[in-house]
Structure formats: C-alpha cells, structure tokens
Motif scaffolding. Structure first.
Motif, PDB file in Angstrom:
ATOM      1  N   VAL A  83      -7.328   4.336   0.917  1.00 13.37           N
ATOM      2  CA  VAL A  83      -7.308   3.671  -0.380  1.00 13.37           C
ATOM      3  C   VAL A  83      -8.558   2.792  -0.510  1.00 13.37           C
ATOM      4  N   GLY A  84      -9.187   2.880  -1.675  1.00  5.73           N
ATOM      5  CA  GLY A  84     -10.402   2.094  -1.899  1.00  5.73           C
ATOM      6  C   GLY A  84     -11.658   2.770  -1.392  1.00  5.73           C
ATOM      7  N   THR A  85     -11.556   3.973  -0.806  1.00  2.00           N
ATOM      8  CA  THR A  85     -12.753   4.705  -0.374  1.00  2.00           C
ATOM      9  C   THR A  85     -12.815   6.015  -1.151  1.00  2.00           C
ATOM     10  N   ASP A  86     -13.893   6.756  -0.928  1.00  2.00           N
ATOM     11  CA  ASP A  86     -14.027   8.064  -1.573  1.00  2.00           C
ATOM     12  C   ASP A  86     -13.568   9.195  -0.663  1.00  2.00           C
ATOM     13  N   VAL A  87     -12.968   8.831   0.474  1.00  2.00           N
ATOM     14  CA  VAL A  87     -12.624   9.850   1.471  1.00  2.00           C
ATOM     15  C   VAL A  87     -11.398  10.642   1.022  1.00  2.00           C
ATOM     16  N   TRP A  88     -11.506  11.964   1.084  1.00  2.00           N
ATOM     17  CA  TRP A  88     -10.350  12.832   0.854  1.00  2.00           C
ATOM     18  C   TRP A  88      -9.930  13.499   2.152  1.00  2.00           C
ATOM     19  N   TRP A  89     -10.925  13.842   2.965  1.00  2.00           N
ATOM     20  CA  TRP A  89     -10.672  14.637   4.167  1.00  2.00           C
ATOM     21  C   TRP A  89     -11.373  13.958   5.310  1.00  2.00           C
ATOM     22  N   ASN A  90     -10.656  13.725   6.397  1.00  2.00           N
ATOM     23  CA  ASN A  90     -11.272  13.012   7.501  1.00  2.00           C
ATOM     24  C   ASN A  90     -10.751  13.538   8.818  1.00  2.00           C
ATOM     25  N   PHE A  91     -11.044  14.769   9.158  1.00  2.00           N
ATOM     26  CA  PHE A  91     -10.639  15.429  10.402  1.00  2.00           C
ATOM     27  C   PHE A  91      -9.661  14.650  11.274  1.00  2.00           C
ATOM     28  N   ASP A  92      -8.533  14.350  10.734  1.00  2.00           N
ATOM     29  CA  ASP A  92      -7.439  13.813  11.533  1.00  2.00           C
ATOM     30  C   ASP A  92      -6.917  14.942  12.426  1.00  2.00           C
ATOM     31  N   PRO A  93      -6.570  14.681  13.699  1.00  2.00           N
ATOM     32  CA  PRO A  93      -6.177  15.787  14.591  1.00  2.00           C
ATOM     33  C   PRO A  93      -5.128  16.716  14.005  1.00  2.00           C
ATOM     34  N   ARG A  94      -4.049  16.154  13.462  1.00  2.00           N
ATOM     35  CA  ARG A  94      -2.989  17.043  12.976  1.00  2.00           C
ATOM     36  C   ARG A  94      -3.445  17.825  11.762  1.00  2.00           C
ATOM     37  N   GLN A  95      -4.250  17.168  10.932  1.00  2.00           N
ATOM     38  CA  GLN A  95      -4.807  17.836   9.762  1.00  2.00           C
ATOM     39  C   GLN A  95      -5.695  19.005  10.202  1.00  2.00           C
ATOM     40  N   THR A 100       0.013  17.892  -0.073  1.00  2.00           N
ATOM     41  CA  THR A 100       0.763  16.633  -0.114  1.00  2.00           C
ATOM     42  C   THR A 100       0.181  15.632   0.884  1.00  2.00           C
ATOM     43  N   GLY A 101      -0.308  16.143   2.032  1.00  2.00           N
ATOM     44  CA  GLY A 101      -0.886  15.250   3.032  1.00  2.00           C
ATOM     45  C   GLY A 101      -2.193  14.642   2.558  1.00  2.00           C
ATOM     46  N   ILE A 102      -3.067  15.477   1.954  1.00  2.00           N
ATOM     47  CA  ILE A 102      -4.356  14.981   1.474  1.00  2.00           C
ATOM     48  C   ILE A 102      -4.141  13.921   0.403  1.00  2.00           C
ATOM     49  N   ALA A 103      -3.228  14.219  -0.535  1.00  2.00           N
ATOM     50  CA  ALA A 103      -2.976  13.266  -1.618  1.00  2.00           C
ATOM     51  C   ALA A 103      -2.393  11.961  -1.056  1.00  2.00           C
ATOM     52  N   TRP A 104      -1.494  12.100  -0.087  1.00  2.00           N
ATOM     53  CA  TRP A 104      -0.865  10.911   0.501  1.00  2.00           C
ATOM     54  C   TRP A 104      -1.906  10.053   1.212  1.00  2.00           C
ATOM     55  N   ILE A 142       0.835  -1.218   0.000  1.00  2.00           N
ATOM     56  CA  ILE A 142       0.000   0.000   0.000  1.00  2.00           C
ATOM     57  C   ILE A 142       0.866   1.265   0.000  1.00  2.00           C
ATOM     58  N   LEU A 143       1.855   1.326   0.902  1.00  2.00           N
ATOM     59  CA  LEU A 143       2.659   2.537   0.983  1.00  2.00           C
ATOM     60  C   LEU A 143       3.493   2.714  -0.293  1.00  2.00           C
ATOM     61  N   GLU A 144       4.164   1.624  -0.704  1.00  2.00           N
ATOM     62  CA  GLU A 144       4.958   1.609  -1.941  1.00  2.00           C
ATOM     63  C   GLU A 144       5.810   2.868  -2.083  1.00  2.00           C
ATOM     64  N   HIS A 145       5.783   3.463  -3.272  1.00  2.00           N
ATOM     65  CA  HIS A 145       6.641   4.625  -3.504  1.00  2.00           C
ATOM     66  C   HIS A 145       6.086   5.910  -2.892  1.00  2.00           C
ATOM     67  N   THR A 146       4.823   5.881  -2.402  1.00  2.00           N
ATOM     68  CA  THR A 146       4.317   7.106  -1.778  1.00  2.00           C
ATOM     69  C   THR A 146       5.128   7.441  -0.529  1.00  2.00           C
ATOM     70  N   ALA A 147       5.886   6.476  -0.016  1.00  2.00           N
ATOM     71  CA  ALA A 147       6.702   6.746   1.172  1.00  2.00           C
ATOM     72  C   ALA A 147       7.684   7.875   0.917  1.00  2.00           C
ATOM     73  N   ARG A 148       7.996   8.116  -0.362  1.00  2.00           N
ATOM     74  CA  ARG A 148       8.916   9.215  -0.680  1.00  2.00           C
ATOM     75  C   ARG A 148       8.331  10.572  -0.297  1.00  2.00           C
ATOM     76  N   ASN A 149       7.015  10.614  -0.103  1.00  2.00           N
ATOM     77  CA  ASN A 149       6.366  11.861   0.312  1.00  2.00           C
ATOM     78  C   ASN A 149       6.867  12.301   1.690  1.00  2.00           C
TER      79      ASN A 149
END
Lengths: 233, 224
Positions: free
Chosen positions: A110-122, A99-103, A38-45
């Motif tokens: 992954v596999g959902t339609d969620v883009w934004w999910n009130f994560d505390p740091r976000q 970059t955080g939203i895209a990551w 799942i993380l794959e190359h996105t870890a470069r973010n």
C-alpha cells in the motif's frame, strides 16, 4: 454413469456443494470480522484466495496421479483426467494469483507502485501455471492421440520433479510476507476464531467446486472420445 | 553393465563421428553464442554493468543456446529416419545417456566460448575462476539433462517449431535461481566457496534428479 441411481447421487452431491458454496460466499461477505489497520475488509479475501490455492494444489496432485496411471495402464480416460484436472487447476491458480496480487497491492504494498514482488509462494504458484501452460501447448503439437497422451503425461511428471526444488531454493533468496513463513506469525496465531468458522468450510466448498467442474469436464471429454475417437476433437 | 556402457558409448561415438563430419551443431551453437554476446554487449551500450547483471546475462545466453542448439539431437534422427534403427539396436536408457553425453560436451564448448567472449566484450572479471568453472560444469549437466529429454519429446511432435524453450524454461527455473548467485559469488571473490556451497548442492541434486527422472521417463517417450 448410466444407471439412474448413480446419476441421482451425482446430482445430489452437486446440489449440496452448490448450496454449501452459496452459504460460504454469503457468510464470507456478511459475517462480522475484526477490523485491523490496513487489512480492514480485505481480510475477507482469506475466504477466497487461500482456498483457491489449496484447490489448485489438490488439482496438481490429481493431475500427476492420473499421469502416472496413464503411463502404467495406457487408458485414455486417465489422460482425460490428467488434462482436465490440470485445466481446472490452472483456472483456480489464475484466480488465486489475481486475488493474491490485488490483496498484496492494497495491503503489503500500500502506498507504492508495486504489483508484483517475487514473493516465494507467488513465484512457485506462477511457475506451476507456466508449467501447465507449456503442457497445454505441448498437447496441441500432436496429431496422434495416443502419442500425445503418453508424451504429455511424461512431460507433466518431468516438470513436477523440478517444482520441489523451489521449496528449498526460493526462500533462500527471497523473503516472504506470507503468514507462517520467515518467522512471520502463523496463520493460526493471527486469524480470529470466527473467521476460521468460514475459512474451513470455504476450503471444503472450493475443493467441492473443483470436483464438480472436473467431473463434468471429464464426462464431456469421455463422451467426445466415444463419439469421435478423440477427446480433443 | 558392460553391455550397457558399450551401447551408450556407441551412441555417443556415432554422434561424435557425424558431428565431426559436418560440424553443423557445433558451428551453429558457437555462432549463436558469439552473436548473442555481441547483441548483449551492443544492447547494453557503454554504461557500467554490475557483476550481478553480467552473471545473469551469461546464463541467459547459455540457456538460450542450449534450448536452440540441443533441440536437434533427436529431431535429426527422426528426419533421417534412423530412430527406428536406434530403437532396434540399443535400449532407451543407452540412447538417452549417449545423447546426454554428446549434448553435455557441446554445452561445455558453449560455456567456454560464452565465458571467453564475455570477458573479451563485457570485461568479465573473475575472482575465483575455479569456482566459476565448477558452477558452469555442474549447472550445464542439469541443463543438458533436461534439454535432452525435452528434445526427445519435441522430436515426437508433429508440429515441432520452436517448442523447446517453451517446454524447457519452466523446468529450469530452480537451476537458473542457483547458478546465477553461485556465478556471481565466483565473480566477486571473498568467501565465494562458502557462499556458493548451498547453491552447488542444489545444482548437483537438480542434475541428479533430472537425469534419474529422465532415464525413468525416457522409454515412454521413445518407444512406440
């Protein structure tokens, strides 16, 4: 900044930072990193997203310190510094958010339609951006530069008072997916050692990049102030 | 101390006297609350609304009322040209605390009318009325503290417009995130006091911090 040696030293530091950032960006894309499902190359973010946040937090600190300085000494240069730190910090914050939203979209959600999910740091980062948005709007509502500087410094500090409450409030109501929060493994436990070799230089490089942008904007505004009597005209 | 209390009281008494003469702010606020509760009730329609949504809507109405109604407290002084007289006669902290007390009284009236019209129009079933009253009282203190300082800020601006909500809401997020769960606990009952204890502590700390910070920063906004 008029003497030739100071200009030369400024240019030297600037060029070192730009070369450093070039090396960091090349390394960020080219080094071999462990491939995790799942993380794959996105870890470069990691090399971009996290340093952007560190940079924004530094900028918030710089801005608040100069707002205090303004209220103490009423020097127009402190007002310029507080504003420009906030502006450059805002830009880094927006980039960090994107970059955080895209990551998150392609890993956590992954596999959902969620883009934004009130994560505390976000949530806290978004709040700091909204505060700076209000700060910029407030500045445009004044005609008199001195009054604008004093009142907006007071607002900058007043808003900064309310942010620490979120450190306590937000994690109680929302669970975090970020490393090191809510019993998630800490950054140091899950990050491969070779990635840290790029990550720490990236943090230094991004803060250096902030310093270049910030000092250039401060110098431009100081010239405007000298020529027109108002840094924002 | 005695001198300070007299000055603060004279600011509050002046505002109360002016208010009783016209009742402009009070009528404006109460009409805003009643019409916005109507808007909420009609907008929701006849579907069932969960207590969580009701608690959220109640506070949204209170927040907007505060940011619209309390914005006038310093603007009216600037418009009447009386802020110079205030500046000459009393210290900044007296003006701030006097205005804060007046705004807090207005906001308590807003809380009362909002809760009553919510229970009338939206069937607000309150299991722990005492807790809800406490949450409204403490939450409104923080709300009044922040909006009083920010209304002093907008009174200094050349283009005032609807600036207060823009300035106020970012600073009120921590408050909103504690008053709504605490009010929900009061609506639902059960172990409500235990459930709301943490949120109440945050609300008290928020009000304390906001008011202390405002007293410290107020002079920079108020004096020329």
């Amino acid at each position: 900044m008029s003497s030739p040696t100071r200009v030369g030293r400024y240019r030297l530091i600037r060029n070192v930072i730009l070369a450093w950032m070039t090396a960091v960006i090349l390394a960020a894309f080219l080094i071999d990193i462990p491939r995790i499902n799942i993380l794959e190359h996105t870890a470069r973010n990691l090399f971009f997203h996290v340093p952007m946040w560190f940079t924004m937090m530094s900028a918030v600190l710089v801005s608040a310190v100069h707002s205090v300085q303004y209220l103490r000494r009423e020097s127009p240069l402190s007002d310029i510094r507080a504003l420009q730190a906030a502006r450059v910090g805002f830009a880094f914050g927006v980039l960090g958010l994107i970059t955080g939203i895209a990551w998150a979209k392609f890993t956590w959600y992954v596999g959902t339609d969620v883009w934004w999910n009130f994560d505390p740091r976000q949530t806290m980062a978004a709040l700091q951006l909204v505060i700076y948005g209000a700060y910029f709007v407030l500045r445009t509502a004044f005609d008199d530069p001195e009054r604008r500087a004093r009142v907006s410094a007071a607002y900058n500090l007043f808003a900064a008072l309310t942010v620490p409450f979120l450190l306590y409030v937000v994690p109680r109501q929302l669970t975090s997916l970020h490393p090191g929060a809510d019993g998630n493994p800490a950054f140091s436990d899950i990050t491969a050692p070779e990635m840290r070799l790029v990550f720490y230089p990236a943090v230094i490089g991004f803060i250096g990049l902030f310093w270049i942008l910030y000092t250039q904007r401060v110098r431009l505004a100081a010239i405007r102030l000298r020529l027109a009597g108002d840094a924002e005209s | 101390m005695r001198h300070w209390l007299t000055g603060t009281w004279s600011v509050l008494a002046k505002d109360l006297q002016l208010e009783f003469r016209t009742r402009y702010a009070l009528n404006l606020l109460l009409m805003f609350v009643v019409t916005s509760v109507f808007v909420v009730a009609l907008g929701i329609g006849r579907g069932a609304v969960t207590p969580g949504v009701k608690a959220g809507l109640l506070w949204i109405v209170v927040f907007f009322s505060a940011s619209i109604g309390l914005g006038r407290s310093f603007v009216s002084e600037e418009e009447a040209g009386t802020s110079l007289i205030l500046r000459m006669n009393v210290r900044g902290s007296m003006v701030y605390v006097g205005k804060l007390a007046f705004n807090y009284l207005l906001l308590l009236a807003v809380d009362l009318v909002a809760t009553l019209s919510f229970s009338l129009l939206l069937e607000l079933d309150v299991a722990r009325a005492g807790l809800l009253a406490l949450v409204l009282a403490v939450g409104s203190l923080g709300l009044a503290g922040a909006t009083t300082l920010l209304s002093a800020i907008i009174a200094r601006a050349a283009n005032r417009g609807p600036l207060l909500p823009v300035l106020a809401f970012p600073t009120l997020f921590p408050l909103l995130m504690t008053v709504v769960p605490a009010s929900l606990a009061a609506l639902e009952g059960g172990g409500a006091w235990d459930a709301a204890a943490g949120d109440l502590r945050v609300m008290i700390a928020f009000a304390g911090t906001v008011i202390t910070g405002s007293v410290l920063l107020f002079d920079y906004i108020w004096e020329d």
